[in-house]
Structures are given as C-alpha cells and as structure tokens.
Motif scaffolding. Structure first.
Motif, mmCIF file in Angstrom:
data_model
loop_
_atom_site.group_PDB
_atom_site.id
_atom_site.type_symbol
_atom_site.label_atom_id
_atom_site.label_comp_id
_atom_site.label_asym_id
_atom_site.label_seq_id
_atom_site.Cartn_x
_atom_site.Cartn_y
_atom_site.Cartn_z
ATOM 1 N N PRO A 9 0.818 -1.293 0.120
ATOM 2 C CA PRO A 9 -0.044 0.147 0.043
ATOM 3 C C PRO A 9 0.910 1.449 -0.121
ATOM 4 C CG PRO A 9 -0.792 -1.315 1.469
ATOM 5 C CD PRO A 9 0.497 -2.008 1.104
ATOM 6 N N GLY A 10 1.712 1.387 0.799
ATOM 7 C CA GLY A 10 2.584 2.435 1.001
ATOM 8 C C GLY A 10 3.024 2.717 -0.400
ATOM 9 N N LEU A 11 3.840 1.601 -1.048
ATOM 10 C CA LEU A 11 4.638 1.640 -2.326
ATOM 11 C C LEU A 11 3.941 2.229 -3.533
ATOM 12 C CD1 LEU A 11 7.432 1.028 -3.006
ATOM 13 C CD2 LEU A 11 6.743 -1.201 -3.762
ATOM 14 N N ALA B 76 2.351 6.353 -7.159
ATOM 15 C CA ALA B 76 1.440 7.221 -7.666
ATOM 16 C C ALA B 76 1.908 8.582 -7.671
ATOM 17 C CB ALA B 76 -0.225 6.895 -7.079
ATOM 18 N N LEU B 77 1.958 9.176 -6.491
ATOM 19 C CA LEU B 77 2.545 10.455 -6.380
ATOM 20 C C LEU B 77 3.808 10.807 -7.281
ATOM 21 C CD1 LEU B 77 1.979 11.698 -2.842
ATOM 22 C CD2 LEU B 77 1.129 12.351 -4.664
ATOM 23 N N ALA B 78 4.766 9.818 -7.246
ATOM 24 C CA ALA B 78 5.921 10.211 -8.016
ATOM 25 C C ALA B 78 5.611 10.170 -9.594
ATOM 26 C CB ALA B 78 6.983 8.969 -7.911
ATOM 27 N N ASP B 79 4.677 9.404 -10.086
ATOM 28 C CA ASP B 79 4.335 9.315 -11.464
ATOM 29 C C ASP B 79 3.792 10.429 -11.952
ATOM 30 O OD1 ASP B 79 5.040 6.568 -11.634
ATOM 31 O OD2 ASP B 79 3.189 5.835 -11.593
ATOM 32 N N GLY C 135 11.009 9.418 -3.335
ATOM 33 C CA GLY C 135 10.669 8.226 -3.486
ATOM 34 C C GLY C 135 11.633 7.160 -2.847
ATOM 35 N N ALA C 136 12.701 7.290 -2.874
ATOM 36 C CA ALA C 136 13.736 6.329 -2.133
ATOM 37 C C ALA C 136 13.639 6.629 -0.666
ATOM 38 C CB ALA C 136 15.021 6.881 -2.740
ATOM 39 N N ARG C 137 13.404 7.663 -0.229
ATOM 40 C CA ARG C 137 13.085 7.817 1.128
ATOM 41 C C ARG C 137 12.019 7.315 1.886
ATOM 42 N NH1 ARG C 137 17.782 10.682 3.552
ATOM 43 N NH2 ARG C 137 19.264 10.727 1.858
ATOM 44 N N LEU C 138 10.770 7.385 0.775
ATOM 45 C CA LEU C 138 9.741 6.739 1.235
ATOM 46 C C LEU C 138 9.815 5.305 1.493
ATOM 47 C CD1 LEU C 138 6.889 8.880 -0.618
ATOM 48 C CD2 LEU C 138 7.015 8.381 1.805
#
Lengths: 235, 236
Positions: free
Chosen positions: B142-144, B149-152, B191-194
């Motif tokens: 779910p988090g990924l 989605a936000l990064a896209d 994205g990577a930190r998330l």
C-alpha cells in the motif's frame, strides 16, 4: 571602477581585518569568497529566469540575450563555488566532498541542471525557437532552484553553515562578509555588462561585414543567441 | 461556404484530452514502442544490479535505490519517444490547426506518459520483488503504491515538458535525459526515502509524511509550471 574598489576593499578586509576563526583558523577566510559567490550565482540563475519570463512575454530577443548572459556568468561563478566549497570542506571536515552537506549537494544538482543549458541552445538551429526554448528551460530551472534546496535540506540532519548564521557573526566578520558580498555582486553585474556590450559589438560587426559583402569570418557555431540587426541597442 | 463549422467555443477541453489520450494509447497498442522497451530495460537493469552489486537479495536503502533508479531510467525511454511520432508524422501540425486549447496536448501526453509508467511499474515491481527483493513485498505494497502514484504524477508532468523541449533539438536523445534527470532528483530522493523503510528487512516501517508532502508539493509546482510554459513550446 566601483567594482574594483569594493573588491579590493573586500580582499583587504578578508586578509587583514577579519579575525581568524576560533576553531578553523586562517582557512575559514575562504568563507568570505565562497558564500558570496554561491549567493550571487543562485541569484544570477533566478535573475536569468526573470529575464526569460520577460523574453517570453515581450518576445524581444534582447531579453533572451540578457537571460543567456546572466545564466552563463552564474554558471561560471558556480564552478568557483564548487571549487572553493571543496577546498573549505577539505580544510574543515577533512574530505573534499561530503554527501551529508545538503547545501553542497543541492548546489551540485543545480549545477548539473544548468550545465545542460548551453548544450540545449546549441542543439536548436532556428534562432527564434532556440531563444524560446531556452527561456522555457530558464523558467523551469529557476523554479527548480528553491524546490531542490528544500528537498535536499529535508534529507539531511547535518547543518551547513547556513545563511541565517550570518546574523550571529561578530561585527568585524559580518562587515567583511557584507563587503565581500557587495564586491562579488558588483563583479557579477560588471561582467554581465561587459559581456552584453561585447555581444552587441560583435553582432554589429557581423551586420557591418555582411553589408560590405565580406566573408563571414566570425560565423562560428556558438550556444550564444544571435541577435538580429534590428534588435541591437543599448545594454 | 456556409457549412456549419465548429461552434465558437469549440469542443470542450475534456473531450479533446480524452480523444488525444485515446489516440495516444491506440498508437502505443499498435506499435508497442514504449512500454515493452521500458519493461525490458527495467528487468535487464535488475539483472545488471544483481551482478554489479554482487547481491542475490537486497533490502532497505539499497532496495529502494535500485528500484527507483531503475524506474527513473526506464521512464527516460518513454520520455524520449513521447513526441517523436507527432513531429515526424505531422501530429503537431494537425493539432495546431485544430481550434482547441494547447494545454489539452500537455494533459493528454502527460496522462499517456502516466499510463505507460503505471504499466511499467506493473511489470517492474513484481519482477523486482521476485528477482532481488529480500523481504516479502506484501506489507509494503500500500505505501509503495501511494508513493509510486505521487511520483508518477511528477514524472509525467516534468517528463512531458522535457520531452516537448527536447524533441526539436538535434540531439534529442541526449538532451532529454540530461535535462530530465537532474530535474527529477527530488522525485528520486523522496521516493527512495519513502520506500526504504517499507522495504526494510524487519518488516515495513511507517510512511514518512514529510516525504509524501514533498512529492505532492513537487507535483503541484511542476504541474503548474508545465501548464504555464507548455504553450511556448508549441508555437511553430
């Protein structure tokens, strides 16, 4: 002339007036060059973006030339920032490069982005389109500058000696710092003016040569915008 | 000539965007130019990372880095191709002749790029989980999905803008990635930190709100910027 005076005053203050830093000693004096250079370079990018907005609004090729020269010179200063920053980092932290320092890293990212400005211009043949696309790039990159600083700063716990700490400087250091900042800002403005004058002069020379029917000896591919004769005028 | 032309207002932007997006996806389905190449590149890159890092399994920071760098590089393929067909086959001219808002093209292209990215991730993320990821991906999903989605959104906005900027340059395959990659560093960073805590060995950690906020801010700012300057790239 003012530039020469203020810069010499700044250098004199840096070397003879400002006290040695308590824990970094003599090498801390690079601070008076490094920080103003960085501020002026970032300011130059933002000014370049503002000039690009003016170009997109007015379609006056002179604004494109101004924006080009502003970004071009800021890029030159940025090289100076990275070099002086690395020297200072080596002296203060013992390494040439420190990924934990957010300001250094942001600056590198911005430098890498702006390093593509000239190849981008170079890759577009049509002068009008080149100017337009370069302005779009300058606006996007100008907005990217603060956003990038914010994002990278979030990522690091480390504290770069930040601008805010300039307020905590003792008086003699602050005076030296402000004079250096003024000196480098003036240096940037003077160089900008000189380069603009030189660009206008060579555009005029080209136009005259063309009128005389001489072979276009100065025609060299360059990333710099080519001004149409009609657009020439004062800086 | 009194043939009833289009009404003064022209077709609504939404219908134009929808029509353009449908055309875009149909072209992609027929030519299969972008998505298969992106997916293949992603899987190949995972294999490269396996040998380059000499690791059979990765987790945490390393897993997040491998995944995001791979996705970013794979997305460069689509960004490079995004406007090429329009330039070579007159799509630009056709669009500019139509009495429609130019922002419709930005929206449609960004939406198409977003669809390609989702399709890429549908292949790349399971392949990553299968080939390289140490911990099971279930709890992280779910988090990924939220961070992807936000990064896209951000990659679609910036990618479309850069694609339009680069397509008319002589060295477009060079200029595109050179401009896009530094611009996308904040996306990679957030994205990577998330996802680093999500992919950590000891089960998924919490999602860091400030990175989600950074991504959202990035999407907003570059969405607006793309909208503001895109028109200037189309005047020819």
């Amino acid at each position: 002339m003012l530039t020469v005076l203020v810069l010499s005053a700044a250098l004199a203050l840096v070397f003879f007036y400002a006290p040695d830093d308590a824990d970094q000693g003599f090498v801390q004096r690079i601070f008076y060059i490094h920080v103003p250079l960085a501020i002026v370079a970032l300011g130059g990018f933002v000014v370049g973006a503002a000039m690009a907005v003016a170009h997109l609004r007015t379609r006056d090729p002179r604004w494109d030339m101004r924006s080009y020269v502003a970004i071009h010179l800021a890029l030159v200063l940025a090289v100076g920032v990275l070099i002086t920053g690395a020297i200072w980092a080596r002296a203060a932290w013992g390494v040439w490069w420190d990924w934990n320092d957010s300001t250094l890293v942001s600056f590198l990212i911005i430098f890498l982005l702006y390093a593509t400005y000239q190849p981008l211009r170079f890759a577009i043949e049509d002068p009008e389109r080149q100017a337009r696309y370069a302005s779009v790039f300058a606006v996007v990159a100008g907005v990217f500058v603060p956003l990038n600083f914010m994002a990278v700063r979030l990522a690091q716990a480390y504290v770069h000696p930040s601008l805010g700490s300039a307020k905590n400087l003792p008086g003699s250091m602050r005076l030296t710092f402000l004079v250096s900042l003024a000196g480098i800002a003036l240096l940037y403005a003077t160089l900008w003016k000189y380069e603009m004058t030189s660009k206008y002069a060579s555009a005029q020379l080209r136009a005259l040569r063309r009128k005389l029917g001489a072979p276009d000896a100065t025609a060299r591919r360059s990333a710099a915008p080519a001004l149409p004769p009609a657009a020439q005028g004062t800086v | 000539m009194s043939a009833p032309g289009p009404t003064a207002a022209g077709p609504s932007t939404a219908s134009v965007v929808f029509a353009l997006l449908r055309k875009e996806l149909r072209v992609e389905l027929r030519t299969l130019e972008s998505v298969p190449a992106m997916s293949l590149l992603a899987v190949t890159t995972f294999v490269l990372f396996h040998f380059g890092l000499n690791r059979g399994r990765v987790d945490g920071d390393l897993a997040a880095g491998v995944l995001w760098v791979t996705l970013l590089f794979a997305s460069m393929l689509a960004i490079n191709r995004l406007f090429v067909a329009d330039l070579e086959q007159g799509g630009f001219d056709g669009f500019l002749l139509a009495p429609v808002s130019r922002s419709a093209l930005l929206l449609a292209k960004a939406a198409a790029l977003g669809v390609y990215l989702v399709a890429l991730e549908l292949v790349a993320v399971p392949a990553f989980a299968l080939l390289l990821l140490g911990p099971s991906i279930g709890g992280a999903l779910p988090g990924l999905v939220a961070s992807l989605a936000l990064a896209d959104l951000g990659i679609a906005a910036v990618g479309t803008l850069v694609a339009a900027l680069a397509v008319r340059t002589r060295a477009r395959d060079l200029i595109g990635p050179l401009v896009a990659l530094p611009l996308l560093i904040p996306v990679l960073l957030s994205g990577a930190r998330l996802s680093a805590p999500l992919l950590a060995g000891g089960g998924p950690g919490p999602l860091a709100g400030r990175w989600l906020a950074t991504l959202a801010l990035y999407d907003l700012v570059f969405g607006l910027i793309a909208y503001a300057v895109f028109d200037f790239l189309l005047e020819d």
